[in-house]
Motif scaffolding. Structure first.
Motif, PDB file in Angstrom:
ATOM      1  N   TRP A   1     -13.229  -8.742 -14.115  1.00  0.00           N
ATOM      2  CA  TRP A   1     -13.683  -9.820 -14.999  1.00  0.00           C
ATOM      3  C   TRP A   1     -13.405  -9.492 -16.462  1.00  0.00           C
ATOM      4  CZ3 TRP A   1     -17.367  -8.669 -18.688  1.00  0.00           C
ATOM      5  CH2 TRP A   1     -18.182  -7.551 -18.465  1.00  0.00           C
ATOM      6  N   ARG A   2     -13.371  -8.209 -16.789  1.00  0.00           N
ATOM      7  CA  ARG A   2     -13.064  -7.815 -18.169  1.00  0.00           C
ATOM      8  C   ARG A   2     -11.653  -8.260 -18.560  1.00  0.00           C
ATOM      9  NH1 ARG A   2     -15.995  -2.494 -19.948  1.00  0.00           N
ATOM     10  NH2 ARG A   2     -17.823  -2.486 -18.595  1.00  0.00           N
ATOM     11  N   MET A   3     -10.698  -8.079 -17.614  1.00  0.00           N
ATOM     12  CA  MET A   3      -9.325  -8.486 -17.896  1.00  0.00           C
ATOM     13  C   MET A   3      -9.208 -10.005 -17.933  1.00  0.00           C
ATOM     14  SD  MET A   3      -7.980  -5.676 -18.507  1.00  0.00           S
ATOM     15  CE  MET A   3      -6.399  -6.402 -18.936  1.00  0.00           C
TER      16      MET A   3
ATOM     17  N   LEU B   1     -14.526 -23.724 -16.631  1.00  0.00           N
ATOM     18  CA  LEU B   1     -14.126 -22.869 -15.515  1.00  0.00           C
ATOM     19  C   LEU B   1     -15.363 -22.191 -14.927  1.00  0.00           C
ATOM     20  CD1 LEU B   1     -11.016 -20.995 -17.005  1.00  0.00           C
ATOM     21  CD2 LEU B   1     -11.032 -23.088 -15.640  1.00  0.00           C
ATOM     22  N   ARG B   2     -15.394 -22.090 -13.608  1.00  0.00           N
ATOM     23  CA  ARG B   2     -16.518 -21.411 -12.965  1.00  0.00           C
ATOM     24  C   ARG B   2     -16.597 -19.955 -13.416  1.00  0.00           C
ATOM     25  NH1 ARG B   2     -16.970 -21.929  -6.580  1.00  0.00           N
ATOM     26  NH2 ARG B   2     -17.285 -24.089  -7.245  1.00  0.00           N
TER      27      ARG B   2
ATOM     28  N   ASN C   1     -19.938 -18.291 -15.084  1.00  0.00           N
ATOM     29  CA  ASN C   1     -20.645 -17.224 -14.373  1.00  0.00           C
ATOM     30  C   ASN C   1     -20.716 -15.910 -15.144  1.00  0.00           C
ATOM     31  OD1 ASN C   1     -21.114 -18.889 -12.206  1.00  0.00           O
ATOM     32  ND2 ASN C   1     -19.423 -18.109 -10.968  1.00  0.00           N
ATOM     33  N   LEU C   2     -20.063 -15.861 -16.321  1.00  0.00           N
ATOM     34  CA  LEU C   2     -20.072 -14.616 -17.092  1.00  0.00           C
ATOM     35  C   LEU C   2     -21.461 -14.310 -17.626  1.00  0.00           C
ATOM     36  CD1 LEU C   2     -16.781 -14.949 -19.194  1.00  0.00           C
ATOM     37  CD2 LEU C   2     -17.244 -13.214 -17.452  1.00  0.00           C
ATOM     38  N   ASP C   3     -21.813 -13.038 -17.628  1.00  0.00           N
ATOM     39  CA  ASP C   3     -23.037 -12.573 -18.268  1.00  0.00           C
ATOM     40  C   ASP C   3     -22.776 -12.550 -19.775  1.00  0.00           C
ATOM     41  OD1 ASP C   3     -24.727 -10.493 -19.590  1.00  0.00           O
ATOM     42  OD2 ASP C   3     -25.592 -10.329 -17.580  1.00  0.00           O
TER      43      ASP C   3
ATOM     44  N   ALA D   1      -9.686 -12.455 -11.110  1.00  0.00           N
ATOM     45  CA  ALA D   1     -11.008 -12.684 -11.694  1.00  0.00           C
ATOM     46  C   ALA D   1     -11.170 -14.132 -12.140  1.00  0.00           C
ATOM     47  CB  ALA D   1     -11.222 -11.738 -12.873  1.00  0.00           C
ATOM     48  N   ILE D   2     -10.159 -14.661 -12.845  1.00  0.00           N
ATOM     49  CA  ILE D   2     -10.235 -16.041 -13.344  1.00  0.00           C
ATOM     50  C   ILE D   2     -10.355 -17.037 -12.183  1.00  0.00           C
ATOM     51  CG2 ILE D   2      -8.935 -17.850 -14.558  1.00  0.00           C
ATOM     52  CD1 ILE D   2      -7.791 -15.547 -16.341  1.00  0.00           C
TER      53      ILE D   2
END
Length: 685
Positions: free
Chosen positions: A481-483, A501-502, A506-508, A540-541
């Motif tokens: 998810w970082r990338m 975008l989901r 969903n990111l913290d 991740a995306i």
């Protein structure tokens, strides 16, 4: 070398005692799966009826039991088992199939199994097999001593047993290997091509990565939804006896270790480590001298490609067109194998593993010592990776200092290309495409998508994928998810947070704010041109793999969902570097239009294929070269590899891919050794 000689008449024939002082190399055979003749004897020969250590000159343990050369019984772990008179007669009879079979044994004189479960110790093969079958059928987990080390086994049909096995091994997401009792049973659940069948039934008996049949996917607990199964068929006599008794078609058979430690080989250590974890322990009283994991192969473009080189393959040498005498190559940090040179032969070690683990590093140093003794090897030159923090590099520096021998440092991706060149006997300038996750570049940055004009002496970097930040360094590999944030922020700036975008939703927020700050300040944010990290970002995306539970999980999951039949690709910007901003924009557009991730994955893969193809064309035009060498872990991806191979060959390029040596870091040491040998020949060490 072929030498013509005159005719000589010999009047007698004799076998004389081997000399132990010769420095000439004697090749050591890999371990060989039990042959058909021995399986027939297993059922009808009185002295060997159901004897689980049956073997002959055509099959049985070799590398796993040898202590020293020459390969005679007294220099193997069979030395503790004196031959009975009938075995000795067979061993001495030139007309017998067991003539000079060093592990020869029978019920009267050979090793024995025993099953330890609860407070009971069960002996006698038939009794052991009956109890073992019932234990596996009722959901129990068994530690099982195999040819090159212990396995952990359970029913592949029992979800609870498999999940419990995952907890024991601390292996949440990585698929398990499965052993089926027969090809017929395996064909019920997977597609098997003629080439895959050949690998499955061959004498090496590796794990073969196979595509599941639609609707027949292995249980979620086994394959974790990847749509593929790593399957193998029985290769030891005990496996064949067990499957005759089992009422289930398949068992999970995974390396007998905990987490990232080396596979266990010692009976006492296995009992200690697995106490309270396994419900039973199957051991035998012969020592394993050289641990070997099961090898792993994948058929791509109709040919077997080795991904993990160990049992059945190691330590068979690769023949070089160069003198590699005295060169020791340390390999890489992950999926390590080292390599030694004897004359024009390169001997790759068996799969060692990830050296970050102390036990694995100890296995590495121990095996280096064994190879020196076994092959009468004395290093005259050491070779290592450029990365200053690799334990393999530090060990090579230590070897160089202690033995007062030269040390050569080789760039990671140059070694990848040279590894493939060495396997195919190439010694000229080629177009090299090296794609992987991480490799230390000669500019101090992290490389991983490199287009090199290379020969065995050196290389010129023609192009690469554009650099992006790697927030948190290695932690970004574990958390794709970082990338994802890196690429979205690169294209959209802070407005990426507004994307519908989901993944973004969903990111913290706190964690993503920390990542943004790292990117802004450059703190703990090395630059990377890695193909692996681009695959991570896309996975991740798409929401497929925001967090990875094992190495290369994100690229594997991305490949597993590809929609077949998709031919179009996203736009990108060719050149130096190759830029993927337009692709990310087009992907985001697709996602907002509810295009499925399977189609997006196909388009993404097609884009990478196009980027490689266009860059290779530009290199060919600039340098008048038509030989293309592909190497690096990314080329374990079947869709990508077969796609670029087809496109390049259709346009007249000669394309070289690894077959006998892994394209991942397990093959790196061969490239290091070949480069050092060439540089020594040219006097440019």
């Amino acid at each position: 070398v072929i030498t013509e000689t005159g005719y000589r008449e010999w009047k007698d024939f004799s076998i004389v005692k081997s000399s132990v002082i010769s420095e000439e190399i004697t090749e050591v055979s890999p371990d060989i799966a039990v042959c058909r003749e021995c399986l027939a004897d297993l059922e009808k020969q009185p002295r060997r009826k159901h004897y689980p250590f049956i073997n002959c000159t055509h099959c049985g343990p070799r590398f796993s039991i040898v202590r020293d050369l020459p390969y005679d019984r007294n220099r193997t772990s069979m030395n503790e088992f004196p031959m009975c008179d009938p075995c000795r007669e067979e061993y001495s009879d030139i007309h017998d199939r067991r003539f000079h079979a060093q592990p020869i044994a029978c019920l009267d004189c050979g090793p024995e199994y025993e099953l330890q479960t609860g407070n009971k110790t069960i002996k006698g093969t038939d009794e052991i097999v009956r109890h073992l079958a019932r234990l596996l059928e009722t959901g129990k987990i068994i530690a099982f001593k195999g040819m090159g080390g212990f396995h952990l086994a359970c029913s592949a049909e029992d979800e609870k047993a498999v999940e419990r096995l995952r907890k024991i091994k601390n292996r949440e997401g990585k698929p398990f290997a499965v052993m089926y009792g027969s090809l017929e049973e395996l064909q019920n659940v997977v597609r098997i091509s003629p080439a895959e069948k050949k690998s499955l039934l061959g004498w090496r008996r590796p794990i073969v990565l196979l595509k599941d049949l639609p609707g027949k996917e292995n249980r979620e607990s086994v394959s974790r939804g990847l749509g593929t199964t790593g399957a193998m068929l029985p290769y030891m006599p005990i496996h064949h006896l067990l499957f005759k008794e089992l009422k289930i078609p398949a068992i999970v058979l995974t390396s007998g270790n905990l987490s990232d430690e080396p596979i266990l080989i010692d009976n006492k250590k296995a009992a200690q480590k697995l106490k309270g974890k396994a419900d039973g322990l199957v051991v035998y009283n012969r020592d394993i001298e050289n641990r070997t994991d099961d090898s792993v192969v994948k058929i791509m473009a109709g040919k077997e490609r080795v991904l993990r080189r160990s049992r059945g393959y190691a330590p068979s040498p690769v023949r070089l067109g160069l003198n590699a005498e005295g060169i020791w190559a340390a390999g890489a940090e992950l999926t390590n194998c080292f390599c030694i040179g004897k004359g024009n032969l390169a001997f790759l070690s068996q799969h060692i593993g990830d050296l970050k683990n102390q036990e694995t590093f100890d296995f590495f140093t121990e095996t280096v010592g064994k190879f020196e003794r076994l092959f009468r090897f004395s290093p005259e030159m050491a070779v290592c990776d450029l990365h200053p923090q690799y334990l393999a590099t530090k060990y090579a520096e230590e070897v160089s200092g202690k033995r007062k021998i030269p040390l050569i440092r080789v760039q990671h991706h140059h070694a990848h290309i040279a590894s493939c060149m060495a396997e195919h006997g190439l010694d000229e300038k080629v177009i090299g495409v090296a794609m992987d996750g991480t490799g230390y570049g000669d500019d101090g940055k992290i490389w991983g998508a490199e287009f090199l004009v290379a020969d065995l002496c050196g290389y010129e970097r023609f192009s690469h994928f554009e650099y992006v930040p790697l927030p948190g360094g290695d932690l970004a590999i574990e958390e794709p998810w970082r990338m994802g944030i890196v690429w979205l922020r690169k294209i959209y700036g802070e407005d990426y947070r507004k994307l519908n975008l989901r993944f973004v939703k969903n990111l913290d927020r706190k964690k993503s704010a920390v990542i943004e700050k790292m990117i802004e300040t450059g703190i703990n944010c090395p630059e990377v041109s890695s193909a692996g990290r681009l695959f991570d970002a896309v996975a991740a995306i798409l929401g497929i793999c925001p967090v990875a539970s094992f190495q290369a999980e994100a690229p594997m999951r991305l490949e597993s969902i590809i929609e077949p039949g998709v031919r179009d690709a996203y736009p990108f910007l060719p050149g130096n570097p190759v830029r993927f901003g337009p692709m990310i924009r087009a992907m985001v557009h697709d996602l907002t239009r509810k295009t499925g991730p399977a189609r997006i994955s196909a388009r993404f893969h097609n884009t990478v294929i196009s980027a490689i193809f266009e860059t290779v064309k530009a290199m060919s035009s600039a340098y008048r070269l038509d030989k293309v060498v592909l190497s690096g872990g990314t080329f374990q991806n079947r869709y990508l590899t077969e796609g670029i191979l087809k496109k390049l060959t259709r346009h007249g390029f000669s394309v070289y891919l690894q077959e006998k040596v892994p394209p991942n870091d397990g093959g790196l040491a061969l490239g290091q050794l070949a480069i050092a040998a060439k540089r020594r020949t040219q006097g440019c060490v």
